[in-house]
Motif scaffolding. Structure first.
Motif, PDB file in Angstrom:
ATOM      1  N   GLN A   1       0.849  -1.182   0.000  1.00 57.58           N
ATOM      2  CA  GLN A   1       0.000   0.000   0.000  1.00 57.58           C
ATOM      3  C   GLN A   1       0.889   1.239   0.000  1.00 57.58           C
ATOM      4  OE1 GLN A   1      -3.256   0.166  -0.150  1.00 57.58           O
ATOM      5  NE2 GLN A   1      -4.124  -1.730   0.649  1.00 57.58           N
ATOM      6  N   LEU A   2       0.561   2.216  -0.847  1.00 62.58           N
ATOM      7  CA  LEU A   2       1.222   3.512  -0.843  1.00 62.58           C
ATOM      8  C   LEU A   2       0.262   4.531  -0.253  1.00 62.58           C
ATOM      9  CD1 LEU A   2       2.355   1.911  -3.516  1.00 62.58           C
ATOM     10  CD2 LEU A   2       3.285   4.146  -4.105  1.00 62.58           C
ATOM     11  N   SER A   3       0.741   5.307   0.694  1.00 59.22           N
ATOM     12  CA  SER A   3      -0.092   6.358   1.267  1.00 59.22           C
ATOM     13  C   SER A   3       0.759   7.607   1.450  1.00 59.22           C
ATOM     14  CB  SER A   3      -0.694   5.922   2.606  1.00 59.22           C
ATOM     15  OG  SER A   3       0.320   5.578   3.537  1.00 59.22           O
ATOM     16  N   LEU A   4       0.176   8.765   1.140  1.00 61.76           N
ATOM     17  CA  LEU A   4       0.911  10.021   1.259  1.00 61.76           C
ATOM     18  C   LEU A   4       1.189  10.319   2.726  1.00 61.76           C
ATOM     19  CD1 LEU A   4       2.006  12.532  -0.270  1.00 61.76           C
ATOM     20  CD2 LEU A   4      -0.166  13.633   0.272  1.00 61.76           C
ATOM     21  N   GLN A   5       2.479  10.502   3.034  1.00 59.44           N
ATOM     22  CA  GLN A   5       2.859  10.816   4.400  1.00 59.44           C
ATOM     23  C   GLN A   5       3.140  12.299   4.582  1.00 59.44           C
ATOM     24  OE1 GLN A   5       6.657   9.151   6.085  1.00 59.44           O
ATOM     25  NE2 GLN A   5       5.192   8.202   7.481  1.00 59.44           N
ATOM     26  N   SER A   6       3.785  12.880   3.591  1.00 60.77           N
ATOM     27  CA  SER A   6       4.110  14.298   3.668  1.00 60.77           C
ATOM     28  C   SER A   6       4.434  14.794   2.261  1.00 60.77           C
ATOM     29  CB  SER A   6       5.295  14.531   4.616  1.00 60.77           C
ATOM     30  OG  SER A   6       5.433  15.898   4.929  1.00 60.77           O
ATOM     31  N   ARG A   7       4.642  16.096   2.165  1.00 62.80           N
ATOM     32  CA  ARG A   7       4.884  16.679   0.840  1.00 62.80           C
ATOM     33  C   ARG A   7       5.773  17.906   0.985  1.00 62.80           C
ATOM     34  NH1 ARG A   7      -0.168  17.350  -0.669  1.00 62.80           N
ATOM     35  NH2 ARG A   7      -0.282  15.601  -2.141  1.00 62.80           N
ATOM     36  N   PHE A   8       6.667  18.086  -0.009  1.00 62.38           N
ATOM     37  CA  PHE A   8       7.448  19.308  -0.108  1.00 62.38           C
ATOM     38  C   PHE A   8       6.973  20.095  -1.305  1.00 62.38           C
ATOM     39  CE2 PHE A   8      11.085  21.320  -2.368  1.00 62.38           C
ATOM     40  CZ  PHE A   8      11.284  22.381  -1.497  1.00 62.38           C
ATOM     41  N   LYS A   9       6.734  21.389  -1.115  1.00 62.38           N
ATOM     42  CA  LYS A   9       6.326  22.271  -2.205  1.00 62.38           C
ATOM     43  C   LYS A   9       7.454  23.257  -2.480  1.00 62.38           C
ATOM     44  CE  LYS A   9       1.365  22.013  -1.176  1.00 62.38           C
ATOM     45  NZ  LYS A   9       0.142  22.782  -0.823  1.00 62.38           N
ATOM     46  N   SER A  10       7.954  23.221  -3.710  1.00 64.44           N
ATOM     47  CA  SER A  10       9.102  24.067  -4.066  1.00 64.44           C
ATOM     48  C   SER A  10       8.717  25.537  -4.196  1.00 64.44           C
ATOM     49  CB  SER A  10       9.714  23.592  -5.381  1.00 64.44           C
ATOM     50  OG  SER A  10       8.813  23.810  -6.456  1.00 64.44           O
ATOM     51  N   GLY A  11       7.443  25.814  -4.422  1.00 58.43           N
ATOM     52  CA  GLY A  11       6.998  27.187  -4.628  1.00 58.43           C
ATOM     53  C   GLY A  11       7.017  27.614  -6.084  1.00 58.43           C
ATOM     54  N   ALA A  12       7.476  26.724  -6.980  1.00 55.19           N
ATOM     55  CA  ALA A  12       7.521  27.065  -8.405  1.00 55.19           C
ATOM     56  C   ALA A  12       6.119  27.022  -9.001  1.00 55.19           C
ATOM     57  CB  ALA A  12       8.427  26.093  -9.141  1.00 55.19           C
ATOM     58  N   ALA A  13       5.905  27.828 -10.021  1.00 51.64           N
ATOM     59  CA  ALA A  13       4.645  27.796 -10.750  1.00 51.64           C
ATOM     60  C   ALA A  13       4.534  26.480 -11.510  1.00 51.64           C
ATOM     61  CB  ALA A  13       4.562  28.976 -11.707  1.00 51.64           C
TER      62      ALA A  13
END
Length: 555
Positions: free
Chosen positions: A44-56
């Motif tokens: 099973q794959l589940s989203l744990q966290s995310r990084f947002k670069s801020g790029a458009a």
């Protein structure tokens, strides 16, 4: 109409895998050892966290990602900023988002680069290596060494357009794939090359003299290697290294030459290119290889076609099992398409020069081919829109195309690294599975995070498998393949590496993460959470998704 704003919820599908005991397997990229796969559990794959670069959107905010267990830092290539982003994952399990720790611009160190293309981490976590092209891409590029905290150590000159960097498993060598693309006018076309660095010393003691750059020369072009370009005498200039993998013993490197539809085998100790193997053609007329070849047929359906396609892999990964080295390739496809030269045409635009010959296809007789043409094979609702190449070996003495030849395998393949024979190809799995599970996104093209043009890539390279990575979760081995266009990640069980079995497909139903470009597996032993993770850099959305990987009981 097929320009559609789509919102969908993904339903995961689980298939059964074999329950047998594996002999010991060593993964070159993941460093894990598989002992047993007997289980009634599925991944099973589940989203744990995310990084947002801020790029458009569509500015390349994240492209390639790597992880260092020693510092617990994640390193992400930021094409929008031309930087290396450092993100600490020590608290990844405590927040839905992880924050930027440091943004490193090479220009701060006097390096005149146009971009940052790749990053690799020393196996012991001693330092990191970064590849960067010169601001004039046909000039020699750079290899930059940094501490894991992102502090500058030194930099060196390598070949033009370094596109990928990797350490050998023992850390004694750094290898750089220098793509050597031509300029847009096609007036300058440097040789592709491989730079190999003797790194059996501390980073600050490495010098330019420790680097050998070996070029792809004319004598390496054999008759079966695809020649591309306007001048046959200069076809060797388009042997352009794309991606590298190294076997577990650090003896050989295997390098994809995407535009040439080939893989080069490099002996590391002697800095020599031992051989180049053409990967041949995939026959879309064979059962199990059916595709959707039109974006203008007002339907999404898979059927056999009189098309041969070059595998043209981008990413490659390897592991050894029972003395055999297996190579896994993500068969994306790519064409040379410059202002000064282009091989790319639509089938309808060369129809008068096409004379199909059934001897090149397994699935058709000559009468059937002739009837297909009479029935409108070259209409845009059939093959008319398909992108094809004018540079292939099926052109007869009259200049007629006896076969239609496309780009990419729309699949992943397994090759025996010793014989270079193909032992497995996933056929049309990717199109078939996505059509079943997420028909709203089938062969789609993302215009934004909310706008997806359904079926828009059927006339090109379909779902475009881009990245490939191995991982061992709870004693079971897997291969992960990212689909650049359709999006999402395919997962196959590797109980038998010569017959991988599809296990699951995961796609972010919120479309926050769009277009996976680079994948990195983190084992449970090296993970900050104690559970296996998969890091997926998404180029269009400029995000890195941190997935938790867990094997759970089948209901």
């Amino acid at each position: 109409m097929k320009n559609t704003i789509l919102k969908t919820t993904l339903a995961l599908s689980m298939l059964a895998s074999s329950s047998i005991v594996l002999p010991e397997v060593t993964f070159a990229s993941a460093g894990g050892v598989v002992q047993e796969t007997a289980s009634e559990k599925k991944l099973q794959l589940s989203l744990q966290s995310r990084f947002k670069s801020g790029a458009a959107f569509d500015e390349g905010g994240t492209e390639i990602v790597q992880y260092d267990p020693k510092s617990q830092n994640m390193y992400s290539i930021n094409g929008d900023e031309g930087s290396l982003d450092v993100i600490h994952l020590g608290g990844v399990g405590q927040s839905k988002e992880v924050e930027l720790t440091k943004r490193i611009k090479l220009s701060d160190y006097g390096i005149e680069s146009s971009d940052v293309t790749s990053v690799a981490i020393h196996p012991n976590g001693d330092y990191i290596a970064v590849a960067a092209p010169h601001e004039t891409k046909t000039n020699d590029g750079y290899l930059v060494l940094l501490t894991t905290d992102g502090e500058y150590i030194k930099h060196f000159s390598v070949g033009p357009l370094p596109d990928m960097v990797i350490f050998s498993p023992d850390g004694k060598h750094i290898l750089v794939a220098n793509e050597g693309e031509p300029n847009d006018d096609y007036t300058i076309n440097p040789e592709g090359s491989i730079s190999i660095v003797k790194a059996n010393k501390s980073a600050n003691k490495i010098t330019q003299k420790d680097i050998t750059t070996t070029q792809f020369t004319k004598d390496l072009m054999t008759d079966d290697i695809r020649g591309v370009g306007p001048d046959a005498d200069e076809h060797y200039l388009n042997l352009e290294p794309e991606y590298i993998t190294v076997d577990s013993k650090g003896k050989y490197a295997y390098v994809t030459l995407q535009e040439s539809n080939a893989i080069a085998k490099v002996k590391i100790a002697s800095n020599t290119i031992e051989e180049i193997t053409s990967l041949g053609f995939k026959d879309y007329s064979k059962a199990g290889n059916e595709i959707d070849a039109s974006d203008k047929d007002d339907e999404t359906t898979l059927k056999k076609q009189p098309v041969l396609s070059m595998y043209m892999p981008d990413a490659i990964a390897s592991f050894d099992m029972n003395g055999e080295t297996y190579l896994f390739t993500a068969n994306e496809g790519d064409a040379q398409d410059y202002d000064g030269y282009s091989e790319e045409e639509r089938v309808k635009d060369i129809k008068d020069d096409i004379k199909l010959d059934a001897s090149h296809y397994e699935g058709y007789t000559q009468d059937e081919l002739d009837q297909l043409i009479e029935d409108g094979l070259f209409k845009k609702s059939n093959l008319g829109r398909l992108k094809t190449t004018t540079s292939h070996p099926f052109i007869n003495e009259h200049g007629e195309h006896e076969a239609i030849v496309g780009y990419g395998g729309r699949s992943f393949s397994v090759w025996n690294g010793n014989t270079m024979e193909q032992v497995f190809d996933s056929g049309n799995d990717f199109e078939r599975i996505t059509l079943e599970q997420i028909p709203e996104y089938f062969n789609s093209n993302a215009e934004s995070a909310t706008e997806f043009e359904l079926d828009a890539r059927s006339d090109d390279k379909g779902p475009e498998p881009e990245s490939i990575e191995f991982g061992v979760v709870d004693g079971v081995s897997y291969v992960f393949i990212g689909l650049e266009r359709t999006g999402g990640i395919m997962v196959y069980n590797l109980t038998n590496p010569e017959q991988p079995e599809f296990e699951t497909y995961f796609r972010d139903d919120s479309n926050t993460d769009v277009s996976p470009e680079g994948l990195t597996f983190v084992s449970a032993e090296e993970s900050p959470t104690g559970s296996a993770m998969l890091l997926a850099a998404h180029e269009l959305s400029g995000t890195v998704a941190v997935y938790n990987l867990e094997r759970t009981d089948v209901e």
